[in-house]
Design an enzyme around this catalytic site. Sequence first.
Site, PDB file in Angstrom:
ATOM      1  N   ASP A  84      68.532  27.080  18.417  1.00 26.54           N
ATOM      2  CA  ASP A  84      69.444  25.867  18.351  1.00 26.54           C
ATOM      3  C   ASP A  84      70.879  26.171  18.497  1.00 26.54           C
ATOM      4  O   ASP A  84      71.561  25.167  18.096  1.00 26.54           O
ATOM      5  CB  ASP A  84      68.914  24.539  17.503  1.00 26.54           C
ATOM      6  CG  ASP A  84      67.503  24.157  17.584  1.00 26.54           C
ATOM      7  OD1 ASP A  84      66.953  24.333  18.785  1.00 26.54           O
ATOM      8  OD2 ASP A  84      67.277  23.787  16.382  1.00 26.54           O
ATOM      9  N   GLY A 122      54.090  17.145  26.734  1.00 29.17           N
ATOM     10  CA  GLY A 122      54.649  17.565  28.081  1.00 29.17           C
ATOM     11  C   GLY A 122      55.354  16.355  28.807  1.00 29.17           C
ATOM     12  O   GLY A 122      55.396  16.298  30.090  1.00 29.17           O
ATOM     13  N   SER A 123      55.701  15.322  28.020  1.00 27.02           N
ATOM     14  CA  SER A 123      56.300  14.370  28.741  1.00 27.02           C
ATOM     15  C   SER A 123      57.623  14.793  29.602  1.00 27.02           C
ATOM     16  O   SER A 123      58.129  14.209  30.396  1.00 27.02           O
ATOM     17  CB  SER A 123      56.805  13.020  28.074  1.00 27.02           C
ATOM     18  OG  SER A 123      57.678  13.322  26.945  1.00 27.02           O
ATOM     19  N   ASN A 124      58.545  16.079  28.783  1.00 32.29           N
ATOM     20  CA  ASN A 124      59.436  16.136  29.444  1.00 32.29           C
ATOM     21  C   ASN A 124      59.316  17.080  30.728  1.00 32.29           C
ATOM     22  O   ASN A 124      59.944  16.982  31.690  1.00 32.29           O
ATOM     23  CB  ASN A 124      60.372  17.177  28.679  1.00 32.29           C
ATOM     24  CG  ASN A 124      61.345  16.322  27.786  1.00 32.29           C
ATOM     25  OD1 ASN A 124      62.355  15.572  28.308  1.00 32.29           O
ATOM     26  ND2 ASN A 124      61.024  16.340  26.575  1.00 32.29           N
ATOM     27  N   HIS A 155      66.633  19.749  22.956  1.00 35.10           N
ATOM     28  CA  HIS A 155      66.494  19.419  21.335  1.00 35.10           C
ATOM     29  C   HIS A 155      66.815  17.795  21.003  1.00 35.10           C
ATOM     30  O   HIS A 155      67.610  17.170  21.702  1.00 35.10           O
ATOM     31  CB  HIS A 155      67.594  20.273  20.764  1.00 35.10           C
ATOM     32  CG  HIS A 155      67.330  19.997  19.230  1.00 35.10           C
ATOM     33  ND1 HIS A 155      66.600  20.713  18.382  1.00 35.10           N
ATOM     34  CD2 HIS A 155      68.261  19.347  18.258  1.00 35.10           C
ATOM     35  CE1 HIS A 155      66.682  20.346  17.144  1.00 35.10           C
ATOM     36  NE2 HIS A 155      67.490  19.583  17.024  1.00 35.10           N
ATOM     37  N   GLU A 212      65.938  12.012  26.839  1.00 37.33           N
ATOM     38  CA  GLU A 212      65.585  13.449  27.095  1.00 37.33           C
ATOM     39  C   GLU A 212      65.129  13.224  28.731  1.00 37.33           C
ATOM     40  O   GLU A 212      65.422  14.071  29.488  1.00 37.33           O
ATOM     41  CB  GLU A 212      64.481  13.878  26.276  1.00 37.33           C
ATOM     42  CG  GLU A 212      64.913  13.985  24.952  1.00 37.33           C
ATOM     43  CD  GLU A 212      64.040  14.925  23.958  1.00 37.33           C
ATOM     44  OE1 GLU A 212      63.163  15.519  24.603  1.00 37.33           O
ATOM     45  OE2 GLU A 212      63.819  14.379  22.864  1.00 37.33           O
ATOM     46  N   LYS A 220      54.397  41.707  20.767  1.00 39.73           N
ATOM     47  CA  LYS A 220      55.048  42.598  21.669  1.00 39.73           C
ATOM     48  C   LYS A 220      54.022  42.267  22.989  1.00 39.73           C
ATOM     49  O   LYS A 220      54.710  41.870  24.153  1.00 39.73           O
ATOM     50  CB  LYS A 220      55.265  43.910  21.505  1.00 39.73           C
ATOM     51  CG  LYS A 220      56.185  44.394  22.471  1.00 39.73           C
ATOM     52  CD  LYS A 220      56.393  46.007  22.044  1.00 39.73           C
ATOM     53  CE  LYS A 220      57.534  46.518  23.228  1.00 39.73           C
ATOM     54  NZ  LYS A 220      57.578  48.078  23.050  1.00 39.73           N
ATOM     55  N   ASN A 251      67.058  24.899  26.531  1.00 35.89           N
ATOM     56  CA  ASN A 251      66.178  24.324  25.755  1.00 35.89           C
ATOM     57  C   ASN A 251      66.508  22.743  25.509  1.00 35.89           C
ATOM     58  O   ASN A 251      67.717  22.435  25.555  1.00 35.89           O
ATOM     59  CB  ASN A 251      66.202  24.990  24.365  1.00 35.89           C
ATOM     60  CG  ASN A 251      65.251  24.209  23.200  1.00 35.89           C
ATOM     61  OD1 ASN A 251      63.924  23.651  23.488  1.00 35.89           O
ATOM     62  ND2 ASN A 251      65.632  23.962  22.003  1.00 35.89           N
TER      63      ASN A 251
END
Length: 203
Positions: free
Chosen positions: A152, A14-16, A111, A181, A68, A109
């Site tokens: 991606d 969770g550093s981002n 990457h 990032e 689902k 996202n």
Amino acid sequence: MGTLRLGVLASHNGSNLAALHQASLLPDSDFTISVTISNNSSSGALAYARDHGVPTRHLSGHTHPDTKALDNAMRATLVEHGVDLVVTAGFMRKLGPIVRETFSSRIINIHPALLPAFGGVGFFGNRVHQAVLDSGDKISGPTVHLVDDEYDTGEIIAQSEVPVLPDDTVDTLAARVLAAEHILLPTVVRQLASGHQLHRNKN
Ligand code: GAR
């Protein structure tokens, strides 16, 4: 235009998430993290969010064995928290079709390589950096892209470059890319928050 509300999905450290959260606290910020979702109940991401007063939800194959039902629960959680933009930041699961459809063009996202190279099924975390080292490429760096139905392949929004050094290991390269990032992701979110590219949550 009001504050952009983020739903951040993360599986591990969770550093981002932390970088985004810190940026959201800056005085001129026009985005906020409304909820953090993790498929991993002991993730650093959930711990960080709890410690910083960000609402959290653990949603996984354990809480919802039916895929689902899991997809629906994810959508309901994001809608319930008024999320405008979904950010997958180290989220190691493919999003279900219900979330993808509801938040179409509103999911980004990050990457850890320069897509379209080193992306797709199986390219995550250190495997990406090992592949970059094996390739002999002299430049790497993160990509922020829109999420579509594949891995991606969505439209690239932004990239930043870092050098690959001759004596790099997976760990040293990963650390250099991760630091990039932490700058790139908040920068992109800030731009999206101040721009008009996004259709706000109408749910
Ligand atoms: C980041 O390097 C991110 O780019 C990568 O996982 C790490 C999560 O770090 N994502 C992928 O590999 C997805 N294909 P964090 O949990 O410290 O933010």
